[in-house]
Enzyme design. Structure first.
Site, mmCIF file in Angstrom:
data_model
loop_
_atom_site.group_PDB
_atom_site.id
_atom_site.type_symbol
_atom_site.label_atom_id
_atom_site.label_comp_id
_atom_site.label_asym_id
_atom_site.label_seq_id
_atom_site.Cartn_x
_atom_site.Cartn_y
_atom_site.Cartn_z
ATOM 1 N N ALA A 222 -7.046 2.965 11.257
ATOM 2 C CA ALA A 222 -7.867 1.687 11.005
ATOM 3 C C ALA A 222 -7.917 1.937 9.361
ATOM 4 O O ALA A 222 -8.708 0.842 8.946
ATOM 5 C CB ALA A 222 -9.043 1.896 11.581
ATOM 6 N N ALA A 223 -7.362 2.701 8.662
ATOM 7 C CA ALA A 223 -7.427 2.786 7.270
ATOM 8 C C ALA A 223 -6.922 1.531 6.497
ATOM 9 O O ALA A 223 -7.327 0.757 5.756
ATOM 10 C CB ALA A 223 -6.801 3.809 6.398
ATOM 11 N N GLY A 224 -5.460 1.121 6.980
ATOM 12 C CA GLY A 224 -4.858 -0.248 6.610
ATOM 13 C C GLY A 224 -5.558 -1.227 7.315
ATOM 14 O O GLY A 224 -5.676 -2.148 6.387
ATOM 15 N N ASP A 225 -5.965 -1.162 8.205
ATOM 16 C CA ASP A 225 -6.997 -2.432 8.570
ATOM 17 C C ASP A 225 -8.142 -2.736 7.842
ATOM 18 O O ASP A 225 -8.646 -3.856 7.670
ATOM 19 C CB ASP A 225 -7.127 -2.369 10.294
ATOM 20 C CG ASP A 225 -6.137 -2.129 11.209
ATOM 21 O OD1 ASP A 225 -5.007 -2.834 10.574
ATOM 22 O OD2 ASP A 225 -6.125 -1.524 12.135
ATOM 23 N N LYS B 41 -1.582 7.330 -3.010
ATOM 24 C CA LYS B 41 -1.220 6.763 -4.464
ATOM 25 C C LYS B 41 -2.003 5.638 -4.954
ATOM 26 O O LYS B 41 -2.351 5.272 -6.185
ATOM 27 C CB LYS B 41 0.119 6.483 -4.634
ATOM 28 C CG LYS B 41 1.165 7.733 -4.426
ATOM 29 C CD LYS B 41 2.620 7.081 -4.751
ATOM 30 C CE LYS B 41 3.717 8.428 -4.267
ATOM 31 N NZ LYS B 41 4.104 8.399 -2.857
ATOM 32 N N THR C 173 0.690 -1.160 -0.040
ATOM 33 C CA THR C 173 0.008 -0.017 0.042
ATOM 34 C C THR C 173 0.802 1.096 -0.078
ATOM 35 O O THR C 173 2.002 1.348 0.830
ATOM 36 C CB THR C 173 -0.915 -0.085 1.293
ATOM 37 O OG1 THR C 173 -0.149 0.128 2.404
ATOM 38 C CG2 THR C 173 -1.921 -1.180 1.086
ATOM 39 N N ASP D 235 -8.750 11.442 9.353
ATOM 40 C CA ASP D 235 -8.271 10.290 10.345
ATOM 41 C C ASP D 235 -8.051 9.263 9.592
ATOM 42 O O ASP D 235 -8.907 8.686 8.860
ATOM 43 C CB ASP D 235 -9.195 10.148 11.449
ATOM 44 C CG ASP D 235 -8.771 9.592 12.524
ATOM 45 O OD1 ASP D 235 -7.475 8.919 12.494
ATOM 46 O OD2 ASP D 235 -9.278 9.552 13.784
#
Length: 303
Positions: free
Chosen positions: A252-255, A227, A223, A249
Site C-alpha cells: 500500500a505504499a504506492g497507493d 530513491k 516512482t 512492509d
C-alpha cells in the site's frame, strides 16, 4: 468544495507467511495469517480520505459482494468519511479476493479472483454520473475491466476533470487510453511495461517520461522506490528524494503515494510540493504492517 473521485478495485487480501514458497504438490504450515482490506482502488480511496482536510470530499466507485467482508469494508470506509453513493454491493457475488503467499526472502505468489470487481462495467459507471459531475480529480488504476477504465477517463475528460492514472498492473497492450490521461504515476516496472524502456535511474526515467509525453500525457511521475520520485512536467522536471525510514512492509505504499499526490494537487500544491507530500505519507505507510490499516491520517504526516 474540492471533490476527488476514485474508481477501482476492492479485495479481501488473505496473506500467509512461510519460510519459503511451497512448490506444486507440497503442503506447508504457514507461520502467520492475516486478513487485510485491500485492492488498489480501495487503498487509494482510503488514502485520499485520510489525508484530505477542510471541506474536501472523497467518493469511491467500486463493487463489493453481499458478504461479510464486503459489509466490513463498506463500514470501515464510511468511518473514514468516504461518500457512500458509489459503493455498490452486488447480489450473488463475492467481494474480490487475493490469496497471497509470502516467503521470508520477500518473494510472493498471488492469486486473484475478481469477484464483484468484474461487474464494474461502463453501464454501471453511468449510474454514478452525478459523482463525475461534482469531481475535480479522477484517480483510477488498471485492476478493473479495461473498457471501464477507458469509459471513465473519456467521461472525465469530457467534463474537464483532471485525470490521474496509476497504471497498475501495467501492460504494453491497448495504450489508446493514454490520450485521456493528464497525470500518470507508474513505478519503474510499470514504466518499462508501458514504454519498453528499462528504468534503473533518473536518466532512464526521463527517457520513459518523454515516451509517455509523446502519447499525450502532460505530467509524468515515476516512482523510484527508496530513491524518490521523478517528475517530468511543464512546470518542473527533476527528482524529489524519498524520506529515509526503516521499512518493514511496502504493501500500500504506492497507493498511499497516489492518494496523497491527488490530495496535494486538489489543495493547490505545485506538482513538486504534492510529490513531496506524497513521499512523506508513503514513508509512514512502509513503517507499518498491513494495507489500509497502515495508511496514515493527515495529522500524522504533518507531525
Amino acid at each position: 468544495m474540492s471533490q476527488i473521485l476514485v474508481i477501482g478495485s476492492a479485495n479481501a487480501d488473505h496473506v500467509m507467511n512461510f519460510e519459503y514458497l511451497p512448490v506444486p504438490g507440497q503442503t506447508l504450515m504457514s507461520r502467520a495469517y492475516r486478513l487485510e482490506h485491500g485492492g488498489k482502488g480501495a487503498n487509494q480511496a482510503v488514502a485520499c480520505a485520510r489525508l484530505c482536510q477542510g471541506d474536501a470530499e472523497v467518493a469511491f466507485i467500486c463493487h463489493l459482494g453481499q458478504d461479510s467482508v464486503g459489509n466490513d469494508m463498506r463500514t470501515s470506509w464510511l468511518k473514514d468519511s468516504i461518500k457512500a453513493e458509489g459503493i455498490t454491493q452486488v447480489a450473488n457475488m463475492n467481494t474480490g479476493t487475493a490469496l497471497i503467499f509470502v516467503g521470508d526472502n520477500g518473494e510472493n505468489s498471488i492469486g486473484i479472483a475478481a469477484g464483484a470487481n468484474a461487474h464494474l462495467t461502463p453501464s454501471e459507471l453511468e449510474k454514478h454520473y452525478a459523482l463525475f459531475a461534482n469531481a475535480q480529480f479522477l484517480l483510477i488504476q488498471l485492476e478493473t475491466p479495461m473498457e471501464t477504465v477507458q469509459h471513465a477517463l473519456q467521461t472525465a475528460k469530457r467534463l474537464g476533470i483532471t485525470t490521474v492514472l496509476n497504471p497498475a498492473p501495467a501492460t504494453s497492450q491497448e495504450l489508446d487510453y493514454l490520450k485521456w490521461v493528464d497525470i500518470i504515476t507508474p513505478n519503474e516496472t510499470e514504466a518499462e511495461a508501458l514504454t519498453g524502456i528499462e528504468v534503473n535511474n533518473e536518466e532512464d526515467a526521463e527517457l520513459a517520461a518523454q515516451w509517455l509525453h509523446q502519447q499525450g500525457v502532460a505530467t509524468v511521475v515515476i516512482t523510484l522506490g527508496s530513491k524518490g520520485a521523478f517528475i517530468s512536467s511543464a512546470g518542473f522536471t527533476g527528482l524529489i528524494p524519498a524520506l529515509t525510514v526503516q521499512a518493514i512492509d511496502t504493501v500500500a505504499a504506492g497507493d498511499t503515494f497516489n492518494g496523497a499526490l491527488v490530495v496535494g494537487l486538489s489543495e493547490g500544491m505545485s506538482i513538486a510540493a504534492a510529490v513531496g507530500f506524497a513521499n512523506a505519507a508513503s514513508a509512514i505507510t512502509v513503517t507499518r504492517e498491513g494495507a489500509q490499516r497502515a495508511i496514515p491520517y493527515r495529522h500524522e504526516v504533518q507531525r
